[in-house]
Design a protein around this motif. Structure first.
Motif, PDB file in Angstrom:
ATOM      1  N   ASN A  50       0.814  -1.208   0.000  1.00  0.00           N
ATOM      2  CA  ASN A  50       0.000   0.000   0.000  1.00  0.00           C
ATOM      3  C   ASN A  50       0.858   1.272   0.000  1.00  0.00           C
ATOM      4  N   HIS A  51       2.091   1.164   0.473  1.00  0.00           N
ATOM      5  CA  HIS A  51       3.009   2.301   0.549  1.00  0.00           C
ATOM      6  C   HIS A  51       4.158   2.055  -0.427  1.00  0.00           C
ATOM      7  N   PHE A  52       4.490   3.021  -1.245  1.00  0.00           N
ATOM      8  CA  PHE A  52       5.642   2.856  -2.130  1.00  0.00           C
ATOM      9  C   PHE A  52       5.980   4.187  -2.790  1.00  0.00           C
ATOM     10  N   LYS A  53       7.202   4.267  -3.292  1.00  0.00           N
ATOM     11  CA  LYS A  53       7.630   5.454  -4.022  1.00  0.00           C
ATOM     12  C   LYS A  53       7.350   5.227  -5.511  1.00  0.00           C
ATOM     13  N   ILE A  54       6.655   6.164  -6.117  1.00  0.00           N
ATOM     14  CA  ILE A  54       6.340   6.051  -7.541  1.00  0.00           C
ATOM     15  C   ILE A  54       7.626   6.150  -8.355  1.00  0.00           C
ATOM     16  N   LYS A  55       7.816   5.183  -9.251  1.00  0.00           N
ATOM     17  CA  LYS A  55       9.032   5.163 -10.062  1.00  0.00           C
ATOM     18  C   LYS A  55       8.777   5.396 -11.546  1.00  0.00           C
ATOM     19  N   THR A  56       7.565   5.102 -11.975  1.00  0.00           N
ATOM     20  CA  THR A  56       7.279   5.215 -13.415  1.00  0.00           C
ATOM     21  C   THR A  56       5.941   5.911 -13.652  1.00  0.00           C
ATOM     22  N   VAL A  57       5.799   6.438 -14.853  1.00  0.00           N
ATOM     23  CA  VAL A  57       4.535   7.054 -15.264  1.00  0.00           C
ATOM     24  C   VAL A  57       3.434   5.990 -15.333  1.00  0.00           C
ATOM     25  N   ASP A  58       3.817   4.762 -15.697  1.00  0.00           N
ATOM     26  CA  ASP A  58       2.826   3.680 -15.775  1.00  0.00           C
ATOM     27  C   ASP A  58       2.163   3.437 -14.415  1.00  0.00           C
ATOM     28  N   GLN A  59       2.943   3.540 -13.323  1.00  0.00           N
ATOM     29  CA  GLN A  59       2.352   3.362 -11.993  1.00  0.00           C
ATOM     30  C   GLN A  59       1.293   4.427 -11.715  1.00  0.00           C
ATOM     31  N   ILE A  60       1.557   5.651 -12.184  1.00  0.00           N
ATOM     32  CA  ILE A  60       0.597   6.745 -11.993  1.00  0.00           C
ATOM     33  C   ILE A  60      -0.681   6.457 -12.771  1.00  0.00           C
ATOM     34  N   LYS A  61      -0.515   5.938 -13.989  1.00  0.00           N
ATOM     35  CA  LYS A  61      -1.691   5.593 -14.808  1.00  0.00           C
ATOM     36  C   LYS A  61      -2.570   4.567 -14.096  1.00  0.00           C
ATOM     37  N   ILE A  62      -1.927   3.589 -13.467  1.00  0.00           N
ATOM     38  CA  ILE A  62      -2.688   2.545 -12.770  1.00  0.00           C
ATOM     39  C   ILE A  62      -3.396   3.127 -11.550  1.00  0.00           C
ATOM     40  N   ILE A  63      -2.705   4.004 -10.789  1.00  0.00           N
ATOM     41  CA  ILE A  63      -3.323   4.634  -9.616  1.00  0.00           C
ATOM     42  C   ILE A  63      -4.565   5.424 -10.038  1.00  0.00           C
ATOM     43  N   LYS A  64      -4.450   6.141 -11.140  1.00  0.00           N
ATOM     44  CA  LYS A  64      -5.588   6.935 -11.620  1.00  0.00           C
ATOM     45  C   LYS A  64      -6.767   6.061 -12.018  1.00  0.00           C
ATOM     46  N   SER A  65      -6.485   4.818 -12.397  1.00  0.00           N
ATOM     47  CA  SER A  65      -7.565   3.923 -12.846  1.00  0.00           C
ATOM     48  C   SER A  65      -8.253   3.201 -11.692  1.00  0.00           C
ATOM     49  N   LEU A  66      -7.765   3.400 -10.471  1.00  0.00           N
ATOM     50  CA  LEU A  66      -8.285   2.632  -9.332  1.00  0.00           C
ATOM     51  C   LEU A  66      -9.566   3.215  -8.750  1.00  0.00           C
ATOM     52  N   GLY A  67     -10.004   4.355  -9.286  1.00  0.00           N
ATOM     53  CA  GLY A  67     -11.256   4.934  -8.803  1.00  0.00           C
ATOM     54  C   GLY A  67     -11.104   5.819  -7.583  1.00  0.00           C
ATOM     55  N   VAL A  68      -9.892   6.233  -7.270  1.00  0.00           N
ATOM     56  CA  VAL A  68      -9.679   7.146  -6.133  1.00  0.00           C
ATOM     57  C   VAL A  68      -9.287   8.512  -6.677  1.00  0.00           C
ATOM     58  N   SER A  69      -9.755   9.564  -6.021  1.00  0.00           N
ATOM     59  CA  SER A  69      -9.441  10.921  -6.468  1.00  0.00           C
ATOM     60  C   SER A  69      -8.195  11.469  -5.793  1.00  0.00           C
ATOM     61  N   HIS A  70      -7.893  10.954  -4.581  1.00  0.00           N
ATOM     62  CA  HIS A  70      -6.743  11.450  -3.831  1.00  0.00           C
ATOM     63  C   HIS A  70      -5.966  10.288  -3.202  1.00  0.00           C
ATOM     64  N   VAL A  71      -4.701  10.533  -2.950  1.00  0.00           N
ATOM     65  CA  VAL A  71      -3.857   9.610  -2.179  1.00  0.00           C
ATOM     66  C   VAL A  71      -3.117  10.445  -1.145  1.00  0.00           C
ATOM     67  N   MET A  72      -2.463   9.777  -0.212  1.00  0.00           N
ATOM     68  CA  MET A  72      -1.628  10.486   0.754  1.00  0.00           C
ATOM     69  C   MET A  72      -0.189  10.464   0.246  1.00  0.00           C
ATOM     70  N   ALA A  73       0.413  11.639   0.151  1.00  0.00           N
ATOM     71  CA  ALA A  73       1.827  11.733  -0.211  1.00  0.00           C
ATOM     72  C   ALA A  73       2.632  11.988   1.062  1.00  0.00           C
ATOM     73  N   VAL A  74       3.799  11.372   1.155  1.00  0.00           N
ATOM     74  CA  VAL A  74       4.652  11.513   2.338  1.00  0.00           C
ATOM     75  C   VAL A  74       5.894  12.314   1.941  1.00  0.00           C
ATOM     76  N   PRO A  75       5.907  13.611   2.234  1.00  0.00           N
ATOM     77  CA  PRO A  75       7.032  14.462   1.806  1.00  0.00           C
ATOM     78  C   PRO A  75       8.392  13.975   2.301  1.00  0.00           C
ATOM     79  N   SER A  76       8.455  13.476   3.546  1.00  0.00           N
ATOM     80  CA  SER A  76       9.742  13.070   4.109  1.00  0.00           C
ATOM     81  C   SER A  76      10.350  11.880   3.383  1.00  0.00           C
ATOM     82  N   LYS A  77       9.517  11.124   2.636  1.00  0.00           N
ATOM     83  CA  LYS A  77       9.997   9.950   1.914  1.00  0.00           C
ATOM     84  C   LYS A  77      10.045  10.176   0.405  1.00  0.00           C
TER      85      LYS A  77
END
Length: 419
Positions: free
Chosen positions: A31-58
């Motif tokens: 559930n927690h990970f650092k985004i490494k590719t644009v493809d991962q972002i595409k998949i997140i956008k397709s999951l039906g969620v409008s927001h996620v939590m970003a962790v600035p320190s990480k």
């Protein structure tokens, strides 16, 4: 981890995210990970969620400002293909996890079966020493055959033990670790059997030591300390009544508190005066004793015990045996609580003896039920790495309860038929 709410449109590689979904609701490993590719972002956008939590320190990048956003048109077919690919990989990992847990369950049963034998052996030792030695020989022969017939051994962390049976668990731990270390050293069956028997019976003489001394948590006085130091002698006295106990195994038991630098007892032997196999027994016995002292408040974590042997007690051990102990247990031995570079806490539960830097870890994730906790093979998930070991006292009550770090660390090797 403190996070900020970010719209999925603002994501870019380098941002560490926490998905507001349960583990089975997305195709990612965690559930927690650092985004490494644009493809991962595409998949997140397709999951039906409008927001996620970003962790600035990480994170290595900041969210894209809303004013800089451009219209995003995703190719739904491409996204579905990406999701299918990730889902397939995740399903394969889940199947491996299921198989791993099944193997672990079989190993646990073998461990408990061996413990039942050890209980009977120790309880019969006073009145039926010959029968106890016969039972022990059969048990050790069986363990030796398993070790020699297996390929890569996997060392597993076993479940919590009964504290009032510490002598029994210590005996089996020392016996198994000594045989594994002996195998690592290339020893044959005869020597492994000797090590196993000596490890199993090295402290049996403590049956003659008064309980008030064995359980005393304050420092022993001189008389009590001298009495306790007699236990190797008492072990031999119990065992010599059995005509079928090897003389060399008796010698190993006599020397299990002797040290390479001559600082041990009872004779202060050193270096080449000692039986070569006694070096193995000594280093393993001390490792387990550091993890499980009489006063539990002084117990060291597996990681700290190994570090202590290298930094403080190094002169006591033959260099080869001490080095092999690290190659047996790994830098982070099973039972060690660690922090991953994802910021998550985990418990090392097993180590493949050929992949010491990439053990299997059970990961704390509040979104995953404890009985369904995710176990990750760090060798297969090289995006995750161990940052450092953590003392269990540093964990919050919730994380401690979830990971359940053992007060008594018991080890056993994989008993599956896989080579």
């Amino acid at each position: 981890m403190k996070g900020v709410k970010v719209a999925v449109e603002q994501l870019q590689p380098g941002i560490y995210v926490q998905l507001p979904l349960k583990w089975f609701q997305h195709p990612f490993v965690l559930n927690h990970f650092k985004i490494k590719t644009v493809d991962q972002i595409k998949i997140i956008k397709s999951l039906g969620v409008s927001h996620v939590m970003a962790v600035p320190s990480k994170s290595d990048a900041k969210p894209i400002p809303m004013s800089d956003l451009v219209e995003d048109t995703q190719d739904e077919t491409e996204v579905e293909e990406l999701k299918d690919e990730l889902t397939l990989i995740k399903e394969e990992r889940m199947q491996k996890l299921k198989s791993f847990k099944s193997d672990l369950g079989r190993t646990e049963k073998c461990f408990q079966n061996s413990m039942n034998h050890v209980r009977n052996i120790m309880r019969d030792m006073r009145n039926k020493p010959a029968q106890s030695v016969d039972q022990a020989t059969k048990l050790i022969d069986d363990i030796t055959d398993h070790l020699l017939n297996k390929g890569d051994a996997v060392l597993h962390l076993m479940n919590e033990s009964k504290e009032d049976e510490g002598l029994y668990y210590h005996a089996l731990n020392v016996s198994v670790l000594a045989m594994l270390l002996g195998k690592k050293k290339g020893l044959g069956k005869a020597d492994l059997t000797l090590l196993g028997l000596a490890g199993l019976f090295h402290d049996v003489g403590k049956l003659k030591i008064p309980a008030q001394i064995l359980r005393k948590t304050d420092p022993l006085n001189a008389a009590e300390s001298n009495f306790l130091k007699l236990h190797p002698k008492y072990s031999i006295e119990l065992l010599v009544t059995s005509s079928n106990f090897e003389d060399r195994a008796l010698k190993l038991i006599e020397q299990h508190h002797e040290y390479y630098d001559g600082s041990g007892h009872p004779l202060g032997l050193e270096g080449k005066e000692l039986d070569p196999l006694s070096h193995i027994l000594s280093v393993v016995n001390n490792y387990d004793s550091l993890c499980h002292p009489i006063n539990i408040k002084n117990a060291k974590t597996p990681f700290a015990a190994l570090a202590h042997q290298f930094k403080v007690d190094k002169a006591k051990y033959e260099e080869d045996s001490l080095s092999l102990l690290v190659k047996l247990l790994g830098i982070y031995p099973p039972g060690t609580v660690v922090e991953l570079d994802s910021g998550q806490c985990a418990l090392v539960i097993s180590v493949n003896l050929n992949k010491l830097l990439a053990p299997n870890v059970l990961i704390y994730d509040p979104l995953v039920p404890k009985d369904e906790a995710v176990i990750i093979d760090l060798d297969e998930n090289q995006d995750l790495k161990i940052v450092k070991a953590i003392h269990p006292s540093q964990l919050s009550e919730e994380v401690f309860s979830y990971l359940n770090p053992r007060m008594r660390v018991n080890y056993y090797f994989d008993h599956t038929d896989k080579a």
